[in-house]
Design a protein around this motif. Structure first.
Motif, PDB file in Angstrom:
ATOM      1  N   ASN A 103       0.844  -1.222   0.000  1.00 54.66           N
ATOM      2  CA  ASN A 103       0.000   0.000   0.000  1.00 54.66           C
ATOM      3  C   ASN A 103       0.865   1.252   0.000  1.00 54.66           C
ATOM      4  O   ASN A 103       0.597   2.223  -0.709  1.00 54.66           O
ATOM      5  CB  ASN A 103      -0.926  -0.006   1.214  1.00 54.66           C
ATOM      6  CG  ASN A 103      -1.991  -1.090   1.128  1.00 54.66           C
ATOM      7  OD1 ASN A 103      -2.293  -1.586   0.044  1.00 54.66           O
ATOM      8  ND2 ASN A 103      -2.554  -1.482   2.267  1.00 54.66           N
ATOM      9  N   THR A 104       1.896   1.212   0.847  1.00 60.30           N
ATOM     10  CA  THR A 104       2.809   2.375   0.907  1.00 60.30           C
ATOM     11  C   THR A 104       3.478   2.596  -0.451  1.00 60.30           C
ATOM     12  O   THR A 104       3.585   3.728  -0.950  1.00 60.30           O
ATOM     13  CB  THR A 104       3.875   2.153   1.994  1.00 60.30           C
ATOM     14  OG1 THR A 104       3.228   1.956   3.248  1.00 60.30           O
ATOM     15  CG2 THR A 104       4.799   3.369   2.068  1.00 60.30           C
ATOM     16  N   THR A 105       3.911   1.491  -1.043  1.00 57.73           N
ATOM     17  CA  THR A 105       4.566   1.579  -2.353  1.00 57.73           C
ATOM     18  C   THR A 105       3.596   2.117  -3.407  1.00 57.73           C
ATOM     19  O   THR A 105       3.971   2.939  -4.264  1.00 57.73           O
ATOM     20  CB  THR A 105       5.075   0.194  -2.774  1.00 57.73           C
ATOM     21  OG1 THR A 105       5.986  -0.295  -1.793  1.00 57.73           O
ATOM     22  CG2 THR A 105       5.788   0.280  -4.136  1.00 57.73           C
ATOM     23  N   SER A 106       2.320   1.679  -3.334  1.00 55.55           N
ATOM     24  CA  SER A 106       1.315   2.170  -4.296  1.00 55.55           C
ATOM     25  C   SER A 106       1.106   3.665  -4.131  1.00 55.55           C
ATOM     26  O   SER A 106       0.996   4.427  -5.127  1.00 55.55           O
ATOM     27  CB  SER A 106      -0.018   1.433  -4.089  1.00 55.55           C
ATOM     28  OG  SER A 106       0.137   0.060  -4.343  1.00 55.55           O
ATOM     29  N   GLU A 164       2.062   9.126  -6.024  1.00 57.18           N
ATOM     30  CA  GLU A 164       2.665  10.454  -5.839  1.00 57.18           C
ATOM     31  C   GLU A 164       3.735  10.701  -6.911  1.00 57.18           C
ATOM     32  O   GLU A 164       3.856  11.799  -7.455  1.00 57.18           O
ATOM     33  CB  GLU A 164       3.264  10.555  -4.445  1.00 57.18           C
ATOM     34  CG  GLU A 164       2.211  10.577  -3.322  1.00 57.18           C
ATOM     35  CD  GLU A 164       2.858  10.548  -1.940  1.00 57.18           C
ATOM     36  OE1 GLU A 164       4.112  10.463  -1.866  1.00 57.18           O
ATOM     37  OE2 GLU A 164       2.110  10.621  -0.952  1.00 57.18           O
ATOM     38  N   THR A 165       4.504   9.674  -7.181  1.00 61.01           N
ATOM     39  CA  THR A 165       5.558   9.800  -8.186  1.00 61.01           C
ATOM     40  C   THR A 165       4.962  10.079  -9.570  1.00 61.01           C
ATOM     41  O   THR A 165       5.453  10.912 -10.337  1.00 61.01           O
ATOM     42  CB  THR A 165       6.404   8.521  -8.234  1.00 61.01           C
ATOM     43  OG1 THR A 165       6.972   8.270  -6.943  1.00 61.01           O
ATOM     44  CG2 THR A 165       7.535   8.653  -9.268  1.00 61.01           C
ATOM     45  N   THR A 166       3.854   9.364  -9.861  1.00 56.80           N
ATOM     46  CA  THR A 166       3.186   9.564 -11.155  1.00 56.80           C
ATOM     47  C   THR A 166       2.652  10.999 -11.274  1.00 56.80           C
ATOM     48  O   THR A 166       2.796  11.664 -12.302  1.00 56.80           O
ATOM     49  CB  THR A 166       2.025   8.567 -11.315  1.00 56.80           C
ATOM     50  OG1 THR A 166       2.544   7.238 -11.212  1.00 56.80           O
ATOM     51  CG2 THR A 166       1.336   8.753 -12.660  1.00 56.80           C
TER      52      THR A 166
END
Length: 729
Positions: A48-51, A56-58
């Motif tokens: 979830n954190t990675t998603s 955010e990165t996207t």
């Protein structure tokens, strides 16, 4: 028994051990399961954190992409701007180089001239010394001559005369050289000024503007500045700095001095004044589009309009002109209110279309590429009576100033729009000369500041003598034109004051018939107070007609309800049997009234085309612009829709007389008093008292713009909206 028991116990022990081991294994598996679930939960949380981080990165990537595109667009704009600035800088450098070269050339010429002056001064000094020596020795020489040889004395005398002649020639050459030197120095100063302007980018510009002059070219009376004083104002402004002179239309028509030449006389005066540009108003089409184009050929100034089109869609006039002044390029774009088309007789504008704002926007956008500032010169209307008014022009991007006409509005009465360009107008009939200062800053910004010149500001300004002489010549020429015979009458046409203001007369009928015929309206009426003289039997000249209607009022057609029309007739009859300037002279109908009834309730019968006036119906009514604007108290007409404009009263009457040829018209009982009031001494005294009061009122208002007098008929006001025109009571 013991053996079986032992076996049983052993079996039980084995089973217990097995169950113990199974329980331990189950506990271990349960622990492993819990550990696996815990690890799975941790992995899910990490996922979830990675998603979230990926989202955010996207988003960050998208923002960076958008920022990059914006930076690319800004870079392209800056590149284009850089190219434009580089071009402007190159042009400025070329101007500076040319001016510098010209300055060096002039400096060389001045240096050479100084050398010539020095040489001539030396020659003059030598000549003076030689003459002094010869003069000092003249007595001895003369004595010697008497004793000696006469011929030698004659030779010396000739030599002295030659030296004196040489001295005079040298003095003349010196004076000429000094004059040339002065001229060269003046030219050098001018070049220095041009050089400074080029280095600084240019100077400020003064804009003088006029509108709705309606051929009121003569100064004085009724707050009219006139062209004679305008000429001086323009000269003074141009001596002080760069100045443009603009006109916003309705200038070539309205008074006999214009009508006699179909506008040419006014064009000639405008050329003398040095106008730079004009846009046509509705009354400038009164002679027809073709005549206006003929007049354009003799104009030393530009006639501009961007939204009047020919049938093929091309422009009927030049859309805009770029004028160079004070080192600046100022574009003047012409514009006309599309509603203006209905204010012109259709025959005068056949084949023309009045387009909307899109054409004006196109012209402004094009002009903006060529100029430092853009002015819209419009015949549009700045009052609230026009929807939209000229504030819509002030909101076009790239416009720095709107110079307007049509509504006869003074600058102080214009409602400005915040954030939009300044809108200016100069009233009517040269009550004001508009004046605007355009100031340019280093970043290319333009600030417009208005400071109009009022009539009272010009009282001590001298007239321009050249313009004054030209107007006098025009008036003399006009007197010959006014001698033209337009018709003949076999009867006296009654325009006497005491008659046209109290009853129907044959001249009143003739005038009302002329309005009805020219407009094809349902009903026509004009005020008796506007008829200023009778016409005797015999030939009728153009001068006779002009003197009957000397004010230059225009004829127009209103849409009037039956209620409003009845109220107008009641108003016109309210003072009967006393004289009233508003007494109606009518055509197309009949009136029966009773003076025994109270004012406001006197009309007993009112018919149009033989039928009673229907209070619920609407009628097309021809009248003059003085009454249409509420003059003589006809307020019920002020808000009536205007269906069309024609020429002036004198023009309409003159054409009608020419069409008839010979006049035999008599009174026709169009206006009848049902129960005539017998004249009594009291009634006579009342009439005389009314006349005396009216005369005093006229004397008291002789210098007021609100009232005309018989002494100054040429100052009669003409209008299409507010403020109302005026006419003698």
């Amino acid at each position: 028994m013991k053996k079986s028991t032992m076996i049983l116990l052993l079996a039980l022990l084995v089973v217990a051990v097995i169950f113990g081991m199974q329980a331990a294994r189950n506990n271990t598996l349960e622990q492993e399961k819990n550990d696996a679930l815990t690890e799975l939960s941790n992995v899910q949380a990490e996922l979830n954190t990675t998603s979230e981080q990926l989202a955010e990165t996207t988003a960050a990537r998208d923002q960076v992409t958008a920022d990059l595109q914006m930076l690319k667009a800004e870079h392209e704009l800056l590149s284009k701007g850089k190219e434009g600035l580089a071009t402007q800088l190159t042009q400025a450098n070329n101007v500076v180089t040319a001016l510098t070269e010209e300055r060096v050339t002039l400096a060389g010429q001045i240096e050479e001239a100084n050398k010539q002056v020095a040489d001539l001064t030396l020659q003059l000094t030598a000549a003076d010394q030689a003459i002094a020596m010869l003069t000092a020795n003249q007595e001895g020489i003369e004595a010697t001559l008497e004793a000696a040889n006469i011929k030698n004395g004659h030779d010396l005398d000739t030599r002295i005369r030659q030296l004196i002649a040489d001295k005079n020639a040298a003095e003349e050459a010196l004076a000429k050289a000094e004059g040339e030197l002065t001229a060269l120095r003046a030219e050098l100063a001018t070049m220095e000024e041009k050089l400074q302007l080029a280095l600084s980018g240019g100077g400020d510009v003064t804009v003088l503007h006029t509108n709705d002059v309606h051929a009121r070219v003569v100064s004085g009376g009724q707050n009219q500045i006139g062209y004679t004083k305008l000429g001086t104002i323009v000269e003074q402004a141009r001596e002080a700095g760069g100045t443009l002179l603009l006109d916003a239309g309705d200038t070539l028509h309205g008074m006999a001095i214009a009508g006699a030449t179909q506008g040419q006389s006014v064009v000639d005066l405008m050329n003398m004044l040095g106008y730079d540009a004009m846009t046509p108003g509705n009354h400038d089409f009164n002679y027809g589009y073709e005549r206006l184009k003929e007049l354009e050929k003799s104009m030393d100034f530009a006639l501009v309009n961007a939204n009047i089109l020919l049938e093929d869609g091309s422009h009927a006039f030049t859309p805009y002109v770029v004028l160079e002044v004070s080192g600046r390029k100022v574009a003047v774009v012409g514009a006309a209110n599309p509603q203006m088309q209905s204010a012109i007789h259709p025959d005068q504008i056949k084949g023309l279309t009045f387009a909307g704002l899109d054409k004006i926007n196109e012209a402004v956008e094009s002009a903006r590429q060529e100029a430092d500032a853009v002015i819209i010169l419009a015949h549009w209307g700045s009052s609230d009576a026009y929807d939209p008014n000229s504030s819509v022009l002030a909101q076009i991007p790239g416009v720095n100033l709107v110079v307007d006409g049509h509504s006869h509005t003074a600058f102080a009465d214009i409602k400005q729009v915040e954030g939009a360009a300044l809108v200016v107008s100069a009233g009517q009939h040269l009550e004001y000369v508009g004046r605007v200062q355009l100031a340019f800053d280093a970043e290319g910004g333009v600030t417009a500041t208005a400071d109009p010149i009022a009539f009272e500001d010009t009282v001590d300004i001298p007239v321009n003598q050249a313009i004054e002489d030209a107007i006098i010549d025009l008036e003399n020429t006009m007197s010959e034109v006014l001698g033209e015979v337009v018709g003949k009458t076999e009867v006296l046409l009654d325009g006497e004051r005491e008659n046209v203001r109290t009853r129907e007369t044959n001249l009143g009928n003739l005038a009302a018939d002329a309005l009805l015929k020219a407009t094809a309206a349902d009903f026509a009426f004009t005020n008796g107070g506007g008829i200023r003289r009778s016409i005797a039997t015999g030939d009728i000249t153009r001068k006779d007609v002009v003197e009957v209607f000397p004010f230059g009022n225009s004829v127009l057609v209103l849409e009037v309800t039956g209620v409003q029309l009845l109220a107008a007739m009641e108003h016109g009859l309210r003072q009967y049997p006393e004289q009233s300037g508003g007494f109606p002279q009518i055509a197309g109908g009949t009136l029966v009234f009773s003076a025994a009834n109270e004012p406001g309730n006197r009309v007993m019968e009112f018919t149009i085309a033989g039928k009673p006036v229907d209070s619920a119906a609407t009628y097309q009514v021809a009248t003059n612009d003085f009454l249409a604007a509420g003059g003589d108290g006809f307020d019920m007409l002020k808000d009536c829709p205007v269906l069309g404009y024609l020429g002036t009263l004198d023009e309409i009457l003159g054409k009608h007389i020419t069409a008839l040829g010979t006049i035999t018209l008599t009174e026709e009982q169009r206006i009848v008093e049902a129960f005539p009031v017998e004249e009594t001494p009291e009634a006579t005294e009342a009439v005389e008292a009314s006349e005396a009061t009216e005369s005093e009122a006229q004397d008291a208002s002789a210098t007021s713009p609100e009232t005309e007098t018989e002494a100054e008929p040429e100052a009669e006001t003409e209008t299409e909206s507010t403020p109302a025109p005026t006419q003698a009571a």
